[in-house]
Structures are given as structure tokens and as C-alpha cells.
Design an enzyme around this catalytic site. Sequence first.
Site, mmCIF file in Angstrom:
data_model
loop_
_atom_site.group_PDB
_atom_site.id
_atom_site.type_symbol
_atom_site.label_atom_id
_atom_site.label_comp_id
_atom_site.label_asym_id
_atom_site.label_seq_id
_atom_site.Cartn_x
_atom_site.Cartn_y
_atom_site.Cartn_z
ATOM 1 C CG ASP A 231 -0.246 -0.062 2.557
ATOM 2 O OD1 ASP A 231 0.925 -0.511 2.604
ATOM 3 O OD2 ASP A 231 -0.842 0.356 3.568
ATOM 4 C CG ASP B 212 3.919 -0.008 1.622
ATOM 5 O OD1 ASP B 212 3.463 -1.136 1.805
ATOM 6 O OD2 ASP B 212 3.696 0.947 2.390
ATOM 7 C CG ASN C 97 0.544 3.291 4.231
ATOM 8 O OD1 ASN C 97 0.289 3.231 5.434
ATOM 9 N ND2 ASN C 97 1.584 2.681 3.688
ATOM 10 C CB THR D 63 4.696 -4.298 2.819
ATOM 11 O OG1 THR D 63 4.271 -3.838 1.537
ATOM 12 C CG2 THR D 63 5.871 -5.240 2.671
ATOM 13 C CG PHE E 169 -1.632 1.305 9.766
ATOM 14 C CD1 PHE E 169 -2.691 2.159 10.014
ATOM 15 C CD2 PHE E 169 -1.376 0.933 8.448
ATOM 16 C CE1 PHE E 169 -3.485 2.647 8.975
ATOM 17 C CE2 PHE E 169 -2.160 1.411 7.408
ATOM 18 C CZ PHE E 169 -3.219 2.265 7.670
ATOM 19 C CG ASN E 170 0.466 -3.019 7.543
ATOM 20 O OD1 ASN E 170 0.020 -1.963 7.094
ATOM 21 N ND2 ASN E 170 1.714 -3.429 7.315
ATOM 22 C CG HIS F 84 7.352 0.138 9.703
ATOM 23 N ND1 HIS F 84 7.405 -0.156 11.034
ATOM 24 C CD2 HIS F 84 6.938 1.430 9.619
ATOM 25 C CE1 HIS F 84 7.026 0.901 11.737
ATOM 26 N NE2 HIS F 84 6.747 1.877 10.903
ATOM 27 C CG ASP F 85 5.988 -1.725 4.559
ATOM 28 O OD1 ASP F 85 5.594 -2.309 5.583
ATOM 29 O OD2 ASP F 85 5.321 -0.856 3.974
HETATM 30 C C1 BDR Z 1 2.999 -0.237 8.572
HETATM 31 O O1 BDR Z 1 1.944 0.705 8.439
HETATM 32 C C2 BDR Z 1 2.117 1.475 7.276
HETATM 33 O O2 BDR Z 1 1.869 2.823 7.533
HETATM 34 C C3 BDR Z 1 3.517 1.225 6.798
HETATM 35 O O3 BDR Z 1 3.579 1.276 5.388
HETATM 36 C C4 BDR Z 1 3.833 -0.156 7.316
HETATM 37 O O4 BDR Z 1 3.431 -1.156 6.419
HETATM 38 C C5 BDR Z 1 3.761 0.054 9.854
HETATM 39 O O5 BDR Z 1 2.925 -0.073 10.954
HETATM 40 CA CA CA Z 2 2.837 -0.630 4.155
#
Ligand code: BDR
Ligand code: CA
Length: 312
Positions: free
Chosen positions: A11, A16, A40, A124, A165-166, A239-240
Site C-alpha cells: 500500500d 512500501d 496508507n 507490507t 497499523f496493518n 518498516h516494510d
Molecule cells: C505499517 O503501516 C504502514 O503505515 C507502513 O507502510 C507499514 O506497512 C507500519 O505499521
Molecule cells: Ca505498508
Amino acid sequence: MSPIPIILDCDPGHDDAMAMILAAYSPEIDLRGIVTVSGNGVIEKVTLNALRICALAKINVPVAQGAGQSLMGSGDAATYIHGESALDGADLPHPTFELSPESGVELIARLVSESDVPITLVATGPLTNIALFLKLYPDLISNVKEIVFMGGSAGRGNRSAYAEFNIWMDPDATDVVLKSGLPMTMCGLDVTHEALVTSEIFDRLHAMETPLSQTIIGLMKFFASTYNDVYEMPDPPLHDPVAIAVLIDREVVRSKHVNVEVELHGTFTRGATVVDIHNMDGRPANVTVALGLDAPKFWDLMLNAVELAGKA
Ligand code: BDR
Ligand code: CA
């Protein structure tokens, strides 16, 4: 060893975008396709961003638009981190090729069925497309090698006190994935908060002096500013790409095979991953959970990919 065939479900999103570059420019990975999912940003925005990153970094694989909402229709875009476009901070080129006419789930199904070796699914973003694929195409599951996802946490969250979040975006999809019986690797906040874009990383990007590295610096500056505003983290966590790095080199993380469940009904904890590190509840292990990151190794992989992409 032959490269690992993967489909990237994402996303974009700043991190990402970097995961796309790492996947496309690592010889250990054979990126077969990209699927988008709302997270996102709304689905049209993240899909446009995926195509724009393909144009920017000369990535040439099929891109299909996936789910526009979570299984239960809940969740809000993370504009407070990624901006209005979901990828604010730099001017990105227009797409150079068309979106695939297939839906995201159809592209996953086709690539999995056409592959002569089992494919790894890397997510991701929220796990909506992967859950739909597992439910709609049960006969193809035997040709999936593993699911690697960025998401969850063995500790605190970043979207609610305990939910990352994901996973927060689509806990019901996560539940389907966690119960799939497939081998799984989780790269949650425990490791991704060690993949920090420090001033040393900015220096290394500056030293590359390519148009791509300049664009990435703009994106990362925006990402750093929102992370600082929202989480008081001056060095934002990338993160991703950790979910790609783990496939390139398993030694990039320290991990443990444990039971992971997702909270679906908590009063305050819906979307929290419950990671039973010491098997206190006696449920069978279903996920290899990354718990520590070799950050220097991770950054060498990531920046080598950016350097290669910049010369493409
Ligand atoms: C995740 O949430 C999204 O905002 C980032 O792209 C990542 O995948 C981190 O919590
Ligand atoms: Ca992401």
C-alpha cells in the site's frame, strides 16, 4: 541458489516504495508481480503510487489493484504519516505502463497457478487480498511456499495502544491468514523499529548522487517529519523492506517460532497480535516471529538496491 519467486502485496506508502525497490533490485529475489491494497491511502491513490514507483525505479512487473476496503469495511487511511497522496515529499513521474486488467486477487491466483515452483507471498499492507486469495482459491494454496508479512507486534502498537497499523486495518483478514496452516514469518514493530533512517543513512543516500537517491531523500524527509510529529521519533522506522530483507538473508533477523493469534473482540485491543513467546497458553506455534534486527546488514541490503536501481 535460484532467486525466490515472490508477489508483493503493498500500500505505497513510503516504506512500501522502498520494499518495492529492494525486491526488484536484489538478485536473491524474483519479483513476479505487485498487488495493491487500501491502507496508507485509499486504493486508487496507493495503486497510482505503485505505478509511479515502478516508473521512478524502472520496475517492470504486472501491477494489479486489490481490495479497496477491509473484510469488514473498517479502517482509516494513514494520511497522518504518509500525507494526502499516501506518498508525499517528492515529485514522482507519471506511470509508464498500464495497470493490469485483473483484480489483485486474480493476479495473485494467476501468478501462483502459473509458477513451476511454490511462490512466497509478501504483504507490507493489510492482509485483505491474501485472506481473499486463501478463501477463493483453496486449490492453489499448495503452490504457496510461505507468507511473510510486515505487521503486528509482540509488544505495543502504533495505531492503537496494542495494535500495529496493518493488522489494525484488517484483523479479520489477519485471522484467516494466521489460521491458514501455511509457513509464516511476521516482521512486526519489534524489528522494524530497529530499521531507523538515521542521519548516517541520509548521508549514504546523499553520497549516491543519483536522481533516484535525491527523490528518496525527499520522501524520507517527509516520512521523518510526520514520524517526529506523531510518535516523537526523529529517525523514522523503515518498516516494510524488512519483510523483503528477511527473504534475502534469514540472518538479518533473530526470530522464534511461536503461536500468534489476533485479537478480534477486545474492548481496547482489536487488531493486537497476541504473540505467545514462552508458550504459556500451550497453543501450537504457527508463525516465525522476528524479534531482533541486524540493522547494519539490513541497511547494506537496502542501500545496495537503491544504488543498483539508481544506475538502471
Ligand atoms: C505499517 O503501516 C504502514 O503505515 C507502513 O507502510 C507499514 O506497512 C507500519 O505499521
Ligand atoms: Ca505498508
